[in-house]
Design an enzyme around this catalytic site. Structure first.
Site, short mmCIF file in Angstrom:
data_model
loop_
_atom_site.label_atom_id
_atom_site.label_comp_id
_atom_site.label_asym_id
_atom_site.label_seq_id
_atom_site.Cartn_x
_atom_site.Cartn_y
_atom_site.Cartn_z
CE LYS A 98 44.03 44.76 31.54
NZ LYS A 98 43.07 44.42 32.60
N GLY A 159 40.03 37.74 38.26
CA GLY A 159 38.75 37.28 38.80
C GLY A 159 38.86 36.35 39.99
CB ALA A 185 44.50 40.79 37.60
N GLY A 186 43.08 40.37 40.50
CA GLY A 186 43.21 39.62 41.75
C GLY A 186 42.76 40.36 42.99
CG ASN A 207 35.75 44.38 35.79
OD1 ASN A 207 34.61 44.55 36.24
ND2 ASN A 207 35.94 44.06 34.56
CB THR A 208 36.10 40.33 39.35
OG1 THR A 208 36.48 40.04 38.00
CG2 THR A 208 35.26 39.19 39.90
#
Lengths: 259, 65
Positions: A98, A159, A185-186, A207-208
């Site tokens: 990535k 995040g 992301a997001g 992830n987050t």
């Protein structure tokens, strides 16, 4: 749905939920989350050792059946990203990478230009490149020509958990790219992930939102269900929207009608 | 002998990568060693004697998204 396989870089995945290893309260949660979510691709990062830090190996917590997606986080330009990618591959992480090139520390916006340069170099070296980018259609087409295995547009800053703020731009990528589009992301909630899949995204990377949930293992399952629901809805072709009501029940034969 | 480890100049006892890792008390399982811009597989650590001016990166995989 059983035959609905995602192919990235020539590899087949039955799960369209990619996950990350960052921010877990304990690394031991990672294999449990992988089991509950069914995720088959997971990101890791490479860092200098810190003698004060735990010396645990994150890779010990990832089953061999799950594909590693090392990221180039920490890279500020193409050269640094290329170097990290080569180290990760030489260290046995496989061919997936990535690309993440970030110079903006406040919003962590990816540098699309440097990301393209790194993609061009690494694809030629046989890497399966997944570049993390701002959703920009001409750039995505250039990444495709450069040999990217997928494109990974952001929904909102890393995040931030704000969801698909860039939805209309991601839609252009989905409509026009030949390679898979993975929304990265997001994504903060399962409903965001479902919305991305309904739009026709090929996968999402979360992830987050999983790692920092109070129960990351349960949240992994929630995301898995949402991704499957969104994907199924996309394949089922959603019904059209209308500006006015369209009755669901017949408008004839009412009981109060006079003969 | 002077080398650079993770960007910092360091004086170390001459020896192989294996010996340096051991002296530093590092866990080899979690370690990725880059020696003069080349990753050295663990089985080769004992074959490479460090030289004056060598540049080493001692790395590990960590959680990340």
């Amino acid at each position: 749905m059983e035959n609905d396989v995602l192919v990235v870089g020539g590899r087949a995945f039955t799960s369209r939920l990619f996950t990350g290893t960052g921010k877990f309260a304990a690394d031991a949660l990672i294999p449990k989350m992988l089991a509950s979510s069914g995720s088959q691709m997971i990101t890791v990062a490479l860092r200098r050792i810190d003698s004060s830090a735990r010396s645990e190996n994150i890779l010990d917590h990832i089953p061999r059946t799950v594909t590693l997606l090392p990221n180039t986080s920490g890279a500020r330009n193409a050269e640094e990203a290329v170097r990290i990618a080569r180290i990760a591959r030489a260290a046995g992480c496989g061919d997936f990478i990535k690309i993440e090139v970030i110079t903006d520390t406040k919003y962590l916006m990816p540098d699309n230009w440097e990301t393209l340069k790194a993609t061009e170099i690494l694809a030629k070296e046989g890497f399966l490149v997944l570049p993390y980018v701002l959703p920009d259609l001409p750039l995505a087409k250039r990444l495709e020509s450069a040999g990217a295995a997928a494109v990974m547009p952001l929904g909102a800053p890393i995040g931030s958990n704000r969801g698909l703020e860039t939805a209309s731009l991601i839609a252009l990528l989905i409509e026009n790219c030949r390679v898979p589009v993975v929304v990265d992301a997001g994504i903060g909630r399962p409903s965001h992930a479902a919305a991305a899949m309904e739009m026709g995204a090929d996968a999402v990377l979360v992830n987050t939102a999983i790692a920092t949930a109070q129960d990351p293992v349960a949240m992994g399952r929630a995301f898995s269900l949402a991704v499957a629901a969104g994907r199924t809805a996309f394949l089922a072709r959603m019904a059209e929207e209308s500006q006015v009501a369209r009755a669901s029940s017949p408008l004839t034969g009412f009981l109060n009608e006079d003969g | 002998m002077n080398v650079t480890i993770n960007g910092q100049p360091e004086r170390i006892v001459p020896g192989t990568i294996e010996e340096m890792v051991c002296r530093k008390g590092l866990q080899p399982e979690a370690l990725v060693v880059e020696h003069n811009q080349e990753v050295v597989p663990r089985e080769r650590w004992s074959h490479i004697a460090l030289q004056e001016g060598d540049v080493l990166e001692l790395l590990r995989f960590v959680g990340g998204g």
